[in-house]
Design an enzyme around this catalytic site. Structure first.
Site, PDB file in Angstrom:
ATOM      1  N   LYS A   1       0.859  -1.182   0.000  1.00  0.00           N
ATOM      2  CA  LYS A   1       0.000   0.000   0.000  1.00  0.00           C
ATOM      3  C   LYS A   1       0.895   1.231   0.000  1.00  0.00           C
ATOM      4  O   LYS A   1       1.922   1.265   0.682  1.00  0.00           O
ATOM      5  CB  LYS A   1      -0.879  -0.017   1.269  1.00  0.00           C
ATOM      6  CG  LYS A   1      -1.797   1.187   1.467  1.00  0.00           C
ATOM      7  CD  LYS A   1      -3.018   1.069   0.599  1.00  0.00           C
ATOM      8  CE  LYS A   1      -4.049   2.155   0.921  1.00  0.00           C
ATOM      9  NZ  LYS A   1      -4.847   1.816   2.104  1.00  0.00           N
TER      10      LYS A   1
ATOM     11  N   SER B   1       0.690   5.850  -0.546  1.00  0.00           N
ATOM     12  CA  SER B   1      -0.090   7.053  -0.812  1.00  0.00           C
ATOM     13  C   SER B   1       0.027   7.382  -2.294  1.00  0.00           C
ATOM     14  O   SER B   1       1.135   7.358  -2.852  1.00  0.00           O
ATOM     15  CB  SER B   1       0.453   8.230   0.004  1.00  0.00           C
ATOM     16  OG  SER B   1       0.417   7.970   1.377  1.00  0.00           O
TER      17      SER B   1
ATOM     18  N   THR C   1      -0.795  11.453   0.439  1.00  0.00           N
ATOM     19  CA  THR C   1      -1.718  12.157  -0.453  1.00  0.00           C
ATOM     20  C   THR C   1      -2.320  13.354   0.263  1.00  0.00           C
ATOM     21  O   THR C   1      -2.549  14.403  -0.345  1.00  0.00           O
ATOM     22  CB  THR C   1      -2.824  11.217  -0.932  1.00  0.00           C
ATOM     23  OG1 THR C   1      -2.241  10.033  -1.475  1.00  0.00           O
ATOM     24  CG2 THR C   1      -3.698  11.883  -1.982  1.00  0.00           C
ATOM     25  N   ALA C   2      -2.592  13.210   1.559  1.00  0.00           N
ATOM     26  CA  ALA C   2      -3.157  14.312   2.335  1.00  0.00           C
ATOM     27  C   ALA C   2      -2.259  15.541   2.260  1.00  0.00           C
ATOM     28  O   ALA C   2      -2.730  16.663   2.033  1.00  0.00           O
ATOM     29  CB  ALA C   2      -3.352  13.877   3.792  1.00  0.00           C
TER      30      ALA C   2
ATOM     31  N   HIS D   1      -7.958   8.895   7.796  1.00  0.00           N
ATOM     32  CA  HIS D   1      -8.514   7.659   8.364  1.00  0.00           C
ATOM     33  C   HIS D   1      -9.739   7.954   9.233  1.00  0.00           C
ATOM     34  O   HIS D   1     -10.544   8.828   8.923  1.00  0.00           O
ATOM     35  CB  HIS D   1      -7.445   6.894   9.140  1.00  0.00           C
ATOM     36  CG  HIS D   1      -6.252   6.499   8.330  1.00  0.00           C
ATOM     37  ND1 HIS D   1      -6.333   6.146   7.000  1.00  0.00           N
ATOM     38  CD2 HIS D   1      -4.936   6.406   8.661  1.00  0.00           C
ATOM     39  CE1 HIS D   1      -5.129   5.840   6.561  1.00  0.00           C
ATOM     40  NE2 HIS D   1      -4.260   5.999   7.540  1.00  0.00           N
TER      41      HIS D   1
END
Length: 289
Positions: free
Chosen positions: A62, A64, A116-117, A155
């Site tokens: 996983k 971003s 990504t945030a 999240h």
């Protein structure tokens, strides 16, 4: 499927968050056909996974989407297992409301420079100060204590920030959707290119089966989800899964792929990520034939 992937054990990184444990439970526990492969999981927060991928330390992981362009020489994006959607983007929260223009002078805690945030924050407020990195679970307490002026939360925090006496300053996912008309691409799954196209397709196929099993038999994964959800209660856990696991998790789809490419293009246009990277997906071929 019989190919070079048979009888291989691969490392697989993902977060302990409910959406990931829900998605990968069937795969790592041998519940679904994994095309002869076995997977050894490593659970870490997403920024740690981004850094492990930068070191090419995991076979499948996983990541971003904000980190993906810099990883594309060693990795390729898969079509299954990711988190894209609507109404699920990161939030900026604070003890008191303030304007977009006032972001420039604020100390903002972020869940990692490569997330990504943080990329969305930089696109939304290019004049904002560089964020102060914190593990995502420490951000709201830091804002609450006044150690920082604001926090960029991800999240399950989007469900619980009012419990910390915090208010929403901006929903960056909502801003993205209004600006582009596309779903917000948060986290994807990547596989090392060195594994070869045939094995990569087999991995993608196995992950898709794991997601489909999770949707068909959601209770199977509950003990595994609870094991890693820490303080999260069952109601918040289910909200988390419902928000981040959807049809794009089965296959990113045309709209999801457009959203990913748009994110990369916008970030490259302002010099945040490289623009001269390889194609993000296996070249013009259907992974799930």
């Amino acid at each position: 499927m019989t190919d070079a992937s048979q009888d291989r054990t691969l490392t697989l990184g993902y977060s302990p968050c409910p959406n990931d444990t829900f998605i990968f439970h069937a795969l790592v526990h041998g519940v679904v056909d994994a095309n002869g492969m076995r997977f050894t999981e490593r659970l870490e927060d997403v920024e740690t996974l981004n850094r492990l991928a930068a070191a090419a330390a995991l076979d499948v992981t996983k990541i971003s989407y904000g980190a993906a362009p810099a990883l594309l020489r060693d990795y390729v994006l898969l079509r299954s297992g990711g988190a894209l959607g609507r109404g699920c983007g990161p939030l900026i929260v604070a003890r008191e409301p303030f304007t977009r223009e006032q972001l420039a002078g604020k100390r903002i805690a972020i869940p990692g420079r490569n997330t990504t945030a943080n990329l969305l924050l930089r696109l939304f407020a290019p004049d904002a100060e560089p964020g102060i990195e914190r593990v995502y679970s420490d951000i709201m307490p830091a804002v609450e204590r006044g150690e920082v002026d604001a926090g960029l939360i991800i999240h399950e925090s989007r469900f619980t920030y009012p419990q910390h006496g915090l208010v929403k300053v901006v929903d960056l996912g909502e801003w993205w959707e209004q600006t582009t008309g596309l779903p917000i691409p948060l986290g994807g799954i990547m596989a090392r290119r060195a594994l070869g196209d045939e094995t990569i397709r087999a991995i993608d196929d196995a992950i898709r089966r794991s997601v489909e099993h999770a949707f068909a038999r959601p209770d199977d994964a509950r003990p595994y989800i609870r094991l890693h959800a820490q303080e999260m209660d069952d109601a918040v856990t289910q909200q988390h899964i419902d928000l981040y696991v959807n049809e794009h998790s089965v296959d990113v789809g045309d709209q999801g792929e457009r959203a990913i490419r748009e994110l990369f293009a916008r970030a490259a246009a302002v010099g945040i990520v490289p623009s001269d990277h390889p194609a993000p997906f296996l070249a013009d071929e259907q992974v799930h034939a």
